[in-house]
Write a protein that holds these residues in place. Structure first.
Motif, mmCIF file in Angstrom:
data_model
loop_
_atom_site.group_PDB
_atom_site.id
_atom_site.type_symbol
_atom_site.label_atom_id
_atom_site.label_comp_id
_atom_site.label_asym_id
_atom_site.label_seq_id
_atom_site.Cartn_x
_atom_site.Cartn_y
_atom_site.Cartn_z
ATOM 1 N N SER A 1 0.830 -1.201 0.000
ATOM 2 C CA SER A 1 0.000 0.000 0.000
ATOM 3 C C SER A 1 0.868 1.256 0.000
ATOM 4 C CB SER A 1 -0.893 -0.031 1.232
ATOM 5 O OG SER A 1 -1.895 0.916 1.098
ATOM 6 N N GLY A 2 0.521 2.191 -0.857
ATOM 7 C CA GLY A 2 1.213 3.474 -0.875
ATOM 8 C C GLY A 2 2.556 3.457 -1.572
ATOM 9 N N CYS A 3 2.862 2.387 -2.311
ATOM 10 C CA CYS A 3 4.193 2.308 -2.916
ATOM 11 C C CYS A 3 4.288 3.143 -4.185
ATOM 12 C CB CYS A 3 4.575 0.863 -3.205
ATOM 13 S SG CYS A 3 3.663 0.117 -4.569
ATOM 14 N N GLY A 4 3.174 3.461 -4.793
ATOM 15 C CA GLY A 4 3.232 4.292 -5.991
ATOM 16 C C GLY A 4 2.590 3.638 -7.208
ATOM 17 N N LYS A 5 1.686 2.710 -6.979
ATOM 18 C CA LYS A 5 1.024 2.022 -8.086
ATOM 19 C C LYS A 5 0.114 2.989 -8.855
ATOM 20 C CE LYS A 5 -0.894 -0.986 -5.268
ATOM 21 N NZ LYS A 5 -0.364 -0.548 -3.962
ATOM 22 N N SER A 6 -0.685 3.741 -8.099
ATOM 23 C CA SER A 6 -1.576 4.699 -8.771
ATOM 24 C C SER A 6 -0.758 5.770 -9.496
ATOM 25 C CB SER A 6 -2.500 5.364 -7.755
ATOM 26 O OG SER A 6 -3.328 4.407 -7.153
ATOM 27 N N THR A 7 0.348 6.165 -8.860
ATOM 28 C CA THR A 7 1.218 7.161 -9.486
ATOM 29 C C THR A 7 1.698 6.653 -10.844
ATOM 30 O OG1 THR A 7 1.934 7.882 -7.309
ATOM 31 C CG2 THR A 7 3.320 8.500 -9.172
ATOM 32 N N LEU A 8 2.138 5.407 -10.861
ATOM 33 C CA LEU A 8 2.631 4.815 -12.106
ATOM 34 C C LEU A 8 1.528 4.782 -13.154
ATOM 35 C CD1 LEU A 8 4.852 3.383 -13.665
ATOM 36 C CD2 LEU A 8 4.202 1.252 -12.557
HETATM 37 N N1 ATP Z 1 -0.145 14.553 -5.554
HETATM 38 C C1 ATP Z 1 0.700 14.064 -4.623
HETATM 39 N N2 ATP Z 1 1.469 14.894 -3.886
HETATM 40 C C2 ATP Z 1 2.331 14.388 -2.966
HETATM 41 N N3 ATP Z 1 2.502 13.099 -2.699
HETATM 42 C C3 ATP Z 1 1.761 12.212 -3.392
HETATM 43 C C4 ATP Z 1 0.818 12.645 -4.393
HETATM 44 N N4 ATP Z 1 0.226 11.555 -4.918
HETATM 45 C C5 ATP Z 1 0.769 10.492 -4.281
HETATM 46 N N5 ATP Z 1 1.690 10.886 -3.374
HETATM 47 C C6 ATP Z 1 2.498 9.997 -2.525
HETATM 48 O O1 ATP Z 1 3.151 9.068 -3.350
HETATM 49 C C7 ATP Z 1 3.108 7.785 -2.759
HETATM 50 C C8 ATP Z 1 2.476 6.797 -3.706
HETATM 51 O O2 ATP Z 1 1.087 7.080 -3.817
HETATM 52 P P1 ATP Z 1 0.134 6.175 -4.700
HETATM 53 O O3 ATP Z 1 -1.217 6.707 -4.558
HETATM 54 O O4 ATP Z 1 0.691 6.059 -6.057
HETATM 55 O O5 ATP Z 1 0.262 4.770 -3.944
HETATM 56 P P2 ATP Z 1 -0.518 3.425 -4.230
HETATM 57 O O6 ATP Z 1 0.503 2.370 -4.398
HETATM 58 O O7 ATP Z 1 -1.487 3.594 -5.324
HETATM 59 O O8 ATP Z 1 -1.270 3.206 -2.851
HETATM 60 P P3 ATP Z 1 -2.622 2.398 -2.551
HETATM 61 O O9 ATP Z 1 -2.249 0.960 -2.591
HETATM 62 O O10 ATP Z 1 -2.982 2.824 -1.171
HETATM 63 O O11 ATP Z 1 -3.626 2.779 -3.575
HETATM 64 C C9 ATP Z 1 2.368 7.926 -1.448
HETATM 65 O O12 ATP Z 1 3.306 7.991 -0.407
HETATM 66 C C10 ATP Z 1 1.628 9.205 -1.584
HETATM 67 O O13 ATP Z 1 1.523 9.835 -0.329
#
Ligand code: ATP
Ligand code: MG
Lengths: 260, 288
Positions: free
Chosen positions: B67-74
């Motif tokens: 969780s929170g590793c950056g999957k959505s970011t990618l």
């Molecule tokens: N717009 C933003 N500004 C600052 N930090 C961000 C932003 N978007 C995401 N982050 C940070 O980047 C990291 C990755 O976020 P992301 O949402 O990609 O994680 P994730 O793997 O999709 O998590 P989850 O499994 O909870 O959906 C997190 O630590 C988050 O706090």
């Protein structure tokens, strides 16, 4: 409890409380418990019936039917208010979308919002030299802030998912504003418009005491006639009109309530 | 003269559908109007770094990670919704500059517009992507995709009148209606009950087979990844998350949800994934 019974009960209680209020008012006035010559509820109701049975007569500016005065006030409010909404919504969208607009306009908004709109009345009279336009101008200033602030807040707090969908489809800025942002912030705009209308209706009465015609001037005129029961008639009519206006916006808000 | 096009088309064959080169994303703190503390040195939060990945045409790839590793970011970077801080994204041999209708995105929370009916939500996508299409054309096409996800009867309902599973089906129909050749999905079934989830997984598989799309799916569920994917991409815990492993899933298709769990190959990969996730999640818990 059965719903039909409970609404009937609520209604009965309301009627009963109104009756008690009317009787108490009459008794207190009759006995001179408050001040001498304070009009009782019977006299006031009589006046109300008299004014309402012929609301639109016109015997010159100091002797207008209460309906005529009400329409004059409503017209001023409607024009000033509509102009304010036409300015406030686009400006609010701009402030919500652009950091530059936000930081350059916000100081004025914060500074002017707490000022009583009546302070603008002399400014209006000086600039326009016309009491009608001054009334509209005061209502414009009154109405602009709540709608502007609510609109800007709505845009700033819009669900980012909607914007992402729009962006992922490659929508242009104007499509996004028209098809996504405006519908999404409709509840905020309406909430702002409701507050604006409420305030405008409060302010017009005060403004008109200084302006010449309208329901506010009617009150001022009846004060000069020392006719307190006519002032009560005006209070009842102003309250009722304000209630109807507010209900109208409540109805609109329900229509645009997207939540579950 | 006529050599050129043939050369071009043959070289296209060498491209993967999607290629990521040294992709990185740093989130910078929003700069305040007047900020005395940060004197020029903009420090930020590095969500992902040095991501290299190739995804072949018409394959099904899952991305899994703590969780929170950056999957959505990618996923947002691939969708073109955010710009990468470093590296590049290449689709069919072309570096992307932003979002495009070649990629259909399905968001975690359905992201349906609550003021539009089911069919209007799809029409909005169609009108935006194909502005030249006539009203009747758009309506017909929207109907077709609603029919595909079995929701023709709900076409005039508003999102608030639909169940979670129905909403997600509308979102899938909306993403497919613009005829993308890549489907990007961010934990699409995470919020659904087990039965609805199985049902939609099957539906997604049949859509994938029929429509010839490349699917990139983000998921929390190892079972889901194993059931659906050709390849599973494992991400390390953030910040500065990287791809720590890529696992090919060479299980025969169609895969039967019950039988597959007896497959020794399945169990082997599952064990490996569980171990990885546990290790990376522990890393997250110890940091925070
Ligand atoms: N717009 C933003 N500004 C600052 N930090 C961000 C932003 N978007 C995401 N982050 C940070 O980047 C990291 C990755 O976020 P992301 O949402 O990609 O994680 P994730 O793997 O999709 O998590 P989850 O499994 O909870 O959906 C997190 O630590 C988050 O706090
Ligand atoms: Mg996520």
């Amino acid at each position: 409890m059965n719903k039909a019974i409970s609404t009937r009960l609520t209604f009965a209680v309301a009627i009963l409380s109104l009756l008690i209020f009317i009787i108490l008012w009459q008794v207190i006035a009759q006995q001179g418990l408050l001040v001498k010559n304070f009009p009782g509820s019977f006299k006031t109701i009589g006046s109300l019936i008299w004014w309402v049975s012929d609301p639109f007569f016109d015997n010159g500016p100091n002797d207008l039917g209460i309906g005529t005065n009400l329409l004059i006030s409503l017209r001023r409010v409607l024009i000033g208010y509509s102009l304010a909404v036409l300015v406030a919504v686009p400006l609010g969208v701009l402030m919500g979308m652009s950091k530059l607009a936000q930081s350059s306009l916000n100081p004025y908004v914060q500074l002017l919002k707490p000022v009583s709109p009546l302070a603008w009345l002399p400014v209006g009279l000086f600039v326009f030299r016309n009491s009608e336009i001054t009334g509209i101008f005061v209502i414009f200033i009154t109405s602009i802030w709540p709608t502007l602030i609510n609109t800007a807040f709505g845009v700033a707090s819009i669900n980012p998912d909607y914007l992402r969908v729009s962006k992922s489809l490659g929508a242009s800025k104007s499509t996004t504003i028209r098809r996504v942002i405006l519908p999404a912030i409709m509840p905020n705009i309406l909430a702002g418009m409701r507050i604006s209308m409420g305030t405008a209706w409060l302010v017009i009465v005060a403004a008109e005491m200084l302006l010449g015609t309208g329901i506010g001037y009617f009150i001022w005129n009846e004060w000069n006639n020392l006719s307190l029961e006519n002032i009560f008639v005006a209070i009842i009519i102003i309250g009722f009109t304000g209630f109807i206006l507010d209900q109208f916006f409540g109805f609109l808000q329900d229509k645009f309530d997207y939540s579950i | 003269m006529n050599k050129k096009p043939s050369k071009k088309s043959s070289s296209i064959e060498n491209y993967s559908h999607l290629e990521l080169f040294n992709l990185g994303k740093i989130f910078f703190k929003e700069k305040k109007f007047i900020d005395f503390r940060s004197k020029g040195n903009r420090s930020g939060f590095e969500a992902i770094k040095d991501i290299n990945l190739k995804i072949e045409k018409n394959t099904f790839v899952s991305i899994i990670g703590p969780s929170g590793c950056g999957k959505s970011t990618l996923l947002n970077l691939i969708a073109g919704l955010q710009a990468p801080t470093s590296g590049k994204i290449v689709i069919d041999g072309q570096a992307i500059k932003g979002p495009g209708p070649d990629r259909g995105v399905i968001f975690q929370n359905y992201a349906l517009m609550p003021w539009l009916t089911t069919i209007q939500n799809i029409e909005f996508a169609l009108n935006t992507v194909f502005p030249a299409k006539t009203k009747a054309d758009v309506k017909e096409r929207a109907r077709k995709y609603l029919r595909m996800v079995g929701l023709e009867k709900a076409s005039n309902k508003f999102p608030k009148e639909l169940s979670g599973g129905m909403k997600q089906r509308v979102a899938i129909a909306r993403a497919l209606s613009i005829n993308p050749n890549m489907l990007l999905m961010d934990e699409p079934f995470g919020a659904l009950d087990a039965l609805t989830r199985s049902y939609l997984q099957d539906e997604l598989l049949s859509i994938w087979r029929k429509n010839k799309v490349t699917v990139v799916l983000i998921t929390h569920s190892i079972e889901e990844a194993l059931l659906l994917s050709d390849k599973i991409v494992l991400m390390s815990s953030g910040p500065s998350a990287i791809i720590s492993e890529e696992i090919s899933v060479d299980l025969e298709r169609p895969r039967d949800r019950e039988k597959i769990e007896q497959d020794p190959n399945y169990l082997k990969i599952k064990m490996r994934l569980e171990k990885h996730l546990l290790r990376e999640t522990r890393a997250v818990e110890e940091v925070t």
